[in-house]
Motif scaffolding. Structure first.
Motif, PDB file in Angstrom:
ATOM      1  N   ILE A 100      -7.176   0.572   8.556  1.00 46.51           N
ATOM      2  CA  ILE A 100      -6.330  -0.417   7.885  1.00 46.51           C
ATOM      3  C   ILE A 100      -5.441   0.290   6.870  1.00 46.51           C
ATOM      4  CG2 ILE A 100      -8.078  -2.225   8.178  1.00 46.51           C
ATOM      5  CD1 ILE A 100      -8.628  -1.987   5.171  1.00 46.51           C
ATOM      6  N   GLY A 101      -4.336  -0.359   6.515  1.00 50.55           N
ATOM      7  CA  GLY A 101      -3.446   0.145   5.480  1.00 50.55           C
ATOM      8  C   GLY A 101      -2.399   1.094   6.008  1.00 50.55           C
ATOM      9  N   ARG A 102      -1.240   1.071   5.365  1.00 52.51           N
ATOM     10  CA  ARG A 102      -0.171   2.023   5.661  1.00 52.51           C
ATOM     11  C   ARG A 102      -0.028   3.017   4.517  1.00 52.51           C
ATOM     12  NH1 ARG A 102       4.939  -1.641   7.726  1.00 52.51           N
ATOM     13  NH2 ARG A 102       3.970  -2.553   9.573  1.00 52.51           N
ATOM     14  N   ARG A 103       0.125   2.435   3.321  1.00 50.37           N
ATOM     15  CA  ARG A 103       0.321   3.277   2.147  1.00 50.37           C
ATOM     16  C   ARG A 103      -0.879   4.185   1.919  1.00 50.37           C
ATOM     17  NH1 ARG A 103      -1.880   2.588  -2.551  1.00 50.37           N
ATOM     18  NH2 ARG A 103      -1.008   3.625  -4.386  1.00 50.37           N
ATOM     19  N   SER A 133       0.589  15.005   9.246  1.00 51.81           N
ATOM     20  CA  SER A 133       1.637  14.179   9.830  1.00 51.81           C
ATOM     21  C   SER A 133       2.850  14.182   8.909  1.00 51.81           C
ATOM     22  CB  SER A 133       1.145  12.739  10.019  1.00 51.81           C
ATOM     23  OG  SER A 133       0.804  12.163   8.780  1.00 51.81           O
ATOM     24  N   LYS A 134       4.019  13.866   9.480  1.00 51.17           N
ATOM     25  CA  LYS A 134       5.236  13.843   8.691  1.00 51.17           C
ATOM     26  C   LYS A 134       5.250  12.599   7.801  1.00 51.17           C
ATOM     27  CE  LYS A 134       8.013  16.282  12.122  1.00 51.17           C
ATOM     28  NZ  LYS A 134       9.209  16.210  12.978  1.00 51.17           N
ATOM     29  N   ASN A 135       6.002  12.691   6.678  1.00 51.78           N
ATOM     30  CA  ASN A 135       6.157  11.554   5.775  1.00 51.78           C
ATOM     31  C   ASN A 135       4.819  11.003   5.318  1.00 51.78           C
ATOM     32  OD1 ASN A 135       9.011  11.639   6.084  1.00 51.78           O
ATOM     33  ND2 ASN A 135       8.793  10.525   8.023  1.00 51.78           N
ATOM     34  N   ALA A 136       3.854  11.901   5.064  1.00 52.68           N
ATOM     35  CA  ALA A 136       2.527  11.445   4.643  1.00 52.68           C
ATOM     36  C   ALA A 136       2.550  10.895   3.241  1.00 52.68           C
ATOM     37  CB  ALA A 136       1.529  12.599   4.743  1.00 52.68           C
ATOM     38  N   ALA A 137       3.514  11.328   2.420  1.00 55.51           N
ATOM     39  CA  ALA A 137       3.608  10.843   1.049  1.00 55.51           C
ATOM     40  C   ALA A 137       5.055  10.549   0.721  1.00 55.51           C
ATOM     41  CB  ALA A 137       3.044  11.872   0.069  1.00 55.51           C
ATOM     42  N   LEU A 145       3.843   5.627  -5.750  1.00 52.75           N
ATOM     43  CA  LEU A 145       3.570   6.113  -4.407  1.00 52.75           C
ATOM     44  C   LEU A 145       3.798   5.007  -3.385  1.00 52.75           C
ATOM     45  CD1 LEU A 145       0.313   8.172  -5.012  1.00 52.75           C
ATOM     46  CD2 LEU A 145       2.549   9.079  -4.375  1.00 52.75           C
ATOM     47  N   LEU A 146       4.621   5.279  -2.396  1.00 58.02           N
ATOM     48  CA  LEU A 146       4.852   4.338  -1.302  1.00 58.02           C
ATOM     49  C   LEU A 146       3.962   4.658  -0.110  1.00 58.02           C
ATOM     50  CD1 LEU A 146       8.750   4.206  -1.480  1.00 58.02           C
ATOM     51  CD2 LEU A 146       7.089   2.723  -2.632  1.00 58.02           C
ATOM     52  N   ARG A 147       3.650   5.945   0.068  1.00 61.84           N
ATOM     53  CA  ARG A 147       2.683   6.392   1.067  1.00 61.84           C
ATOM     54  C   ARG A 147       1.819   7.461   0.429  1.00 61.84           C
ATOM     55  NH1 ARG A 147       7.280   5.935   3.896  1.00 61.84           N
ATOM     56  NH2 ARG A 147       7.773   8.160   3.719  1.00 61.84           N
ATOM     57  N   ASP A 148       0.549   7.478   0.788  1.00 62.41           N
ATOM     58  CA  ASP A 148      -0.383   8.390   0.127  1.00 62.41           C
ATOM     59  C   ASP A 148      -1.412   8.861   1.144  1.00 62.41           C
ATOM     60  OD1 ASP A 148      -1.780   9.846  -1.706  1.00 62.41           O
ATOM     61  OD2 ASP A 148      -2.709   8.148  -2.706  1.00 62.41           O
ATOM     62  N   ASN A 149      -0.958   9.661   2.101  1.00 59.63           N
ATOM     63  CA  ASN A 149      -1.849  10.116   3.165  1.00 59.63           C
ATOM     64  C   ASN A 149      -1.753  11.631   3.361  1.00 59.63           C
ATOM     65  OD1 ASN A 149      -3.040   7.531   4.242  1.00 59.63           O
ATOM     66  ND2 ASN A 149      -0.866   7.052   4.397  1.00 59.63           N
ATOM     67  N   VAL A 150      -1.772  12.348   2.213  1.00 63.01           N
ATOM     68  CA  VAL A 150      -1.843  13.796   2.258  1.00 63.01           C
ATOM     69  C   VAL A 150      -3.315  14.167   2.112  1.00 63.01           C
ATOM     70  CG1 VAL A 150      -1.098  15.967   1.211  1.00 63.01           C
ATOM     71  CG2 VAL A 150       0.425  13.973   1.208  1.00 63.01           C
ATOM     72  N   PHE A 151      -3.866  14.867   3.096  1.00 56.58           N
ATOM     73  CA  PHE A 151      -5.296  15.122   3.123  1.00 56.58           C
ATOM     74  C   PHE A 151      -5.614  16.529   2.627  1.00 56.58           C
ATOM     75  CE2 PHE A 151      -4.826  12.147   6.931  1.00 56.58           C
ATOM     76  CZ  PHE A 151      -4.983  11.024   6.138  1.00 56.58           C
TER      77      PHE A 151
END
Length: 460
Positions: A100-103, A133-137, A145-151
């Motif tokens: 679930i979630g995008r951001r 992945s691209k545009n992870a943050a 923060l609009l996206r926050d998926n930098v691992f």
């Protein structure tokens, strides 16, 4: 939950580490005999998730509130897992899960009615080039923060969490607690502290300001001065948060059993205004009974939660918006609108404005309207009206709301007692009670009609 830990427990946990802070050499590693956490206190479902991820070669830890609450000698309501597995890798391990979630992508693993939330270790955004992945943050102009998926790894993850007391990790492999940012020391000292620079962290996600207030009230902790300092200045940033997200956040704030204390902190730091601007405007005008009404309503809600009685968001939001509805209702009636249509208009306008700050779903906004309308109908007890009102699906909520209004002197004393006696009486006795209600005089009936025709002539 108990908000203070026993002296012996804290002596065990802190005696060895009280002078140490988290360093670049690694976290504090607190062994089993010094922290008191037992696997018996952890959900079997959470342990299954950790075990399966570990068996598949991933790191996995119990993190956040589950660790914090057990250390405070309470019983957690939720158990969250942090792991080195990406959301897609977690999803492949559990058929009973969904992303679930995008951001901020997370995985929900469901075991019957229980949901275990699994998050991937987050990294600093400077590491985005190494992200999978691209545009992870991404951020907006204010730094949110609009996206926050930098691992990243567990060290990165601890630094990216919001509060020190929520950055404690428990491993079921070696039964140790890992403290990267001084969370144990802050638990001992009963302090809420943001990890990193508070202003930067609030700009990344303004909802963190609400979390600071929520945990300070819930745990009866002090807010560390640096964490406290930017709150008033940055409170307007909450206006940038999606209204749908704000609905859930307000429920967490005010339906955790410490709503009255949370409300006081929201008002102190100007955080209530971006949530309920219309209500705040009336509070600033010192509208009679408005402050007392909200405080008493939250106190009653806290008492119900303490007694493990059900509380619906519809009732909570009805309390918080009633001062604005009541004020507009009085204006419309003064302009000649009949009472019930005036209430419908007032409710519609107030809710329309409120939806721009907090999106209240119809499953709650419709019962709210009924609760408000019942406040007018509960005054009309003659004939068969009283008996018919007992069959209304929201009668009990409307009656409780009436009692609240009576508590703060908003309605005549004794009305709530009459309805309580009416509910408890035999049908024959009810008929007699209804017959003894004073019927409105002819003058009472004519006055509203005369006002509706328009203003009197100047020479009258």
């Amino acid at each position: 939950m108990t908000t203070s830990a026993s002296g012996s427990l804290w002596h065990k946990i802190t005696s060895r580490f009280s002078r140490q802070g988290a360093t670049s050499s690694g976290p504090r590693k607190i062994p089993r005999d010094q922290h008191g956490i037992s696997r018996k206190q952890i959900s079997d479902s959470a342990l299954k998730v950790i075990s399966r991820l570990n068996s598949a070669g991933y790191e996995a830890y119990l993190v956040g509130g589950g660790v914090r609450d057990i250390l405070l000698e309470g019983q957690p309501k939720d158990f969250d897992i942090a792991t080195s597995a990406t959301p897609e890798e977690v999803r492949r391990q559990f058929r009973n899960s969904r992303i679930i979630g995008r951001r901020f992508k997370i995985v929900h693993v469901r075991f019957g009615h229980e949901v275990i939330e699994v998050t991937t270790f987050r990294a600093h955004h400077e590491q985005q080039d190494a992200a999978p992945s691209k545009n992870a943050a991404a951020r907006n102009a204010s730094g949110m923060l609009l996206r926050d998926n930098v691992f990243g790894d567990i060290d990165d993850d601890a630094a990216r969490r919001d509060l020190t007391i929520n950055a404690l990790y428990y491993s079921s492999k070696d039964f140790c607690v890992y403290d990267f940012v001084g969370g144990v020391e802050d638990l001992k000292n009963r302090v809420i502290r943001v990890i990193g620079n508070p202003e930067t962290r609030y700009r990344e996600d303004p909802v963190r300001m609400l979390r600071v207030v929520r945990f300070a009230a819930k745990l009866n902790f002090d807010i560390e001065p640096g964490t406290e300092a930017p709150l008033k200045k940055l409170a307007p940033l909450l206006q940038d948060i999606a209204p749908a997200r704000m609905f859930d956040e307000v429920i967490k704030l005010l339906m955790n059993g410490r709503g009255l204390q949370t409300y006081a902190l929201l008002r102190r730091y100007d955080l209530f205004n971006p949530l309920f601007p219309a209500t705040q405007k009336l509070l600033d005008q010192n509208l009679p009974n408005a402050e007392n009404f909200i405080q008493q309503g939250l106190a009653n809600t806290d008492a119900r939660i303490a007694e493990d009685k059900p509380v619906t968001p519809a009732f909570l939001y009805a309390i918080l918006l009633w001062p604005a509805v009541k004020e507009l209702l009085a204006q419309l009636i003064a302009e000649g609108e009949p009472e019930i249509p005036a209430l419908h208009q007032a409710a519609e306008r107030v809710l329309h404005r409120q939806q721009q700050s907090i999106a209240i779903p119809k499953r709650f906004s419709l019962p709210m309207r009924d609760i408000w309308e019942l406040q007018l109908r509960l005054n009309r007890r003659q004939g068969k009206r009283a008996e018919q009102l007992l069959e209304h699906r929201y009668f009990r909520a409307g009656f409780d709301f009436l009692l609240l209004r009576e508590q703060v002197g908003e309605v005549e004393a004794g009305l709530g007692q009459w309805w309580q006696a009416f509910q408890e009486s035999h049908p024959d006795a009810r008929n007699a009670m209804a017959r003894h209600i004073r019927q409105p005089s002819n003058n009472d009936k004519r006055r509203p009609r005369r006002r509706r025709r328009g203003p009197r002539p100047q020479n009258s």
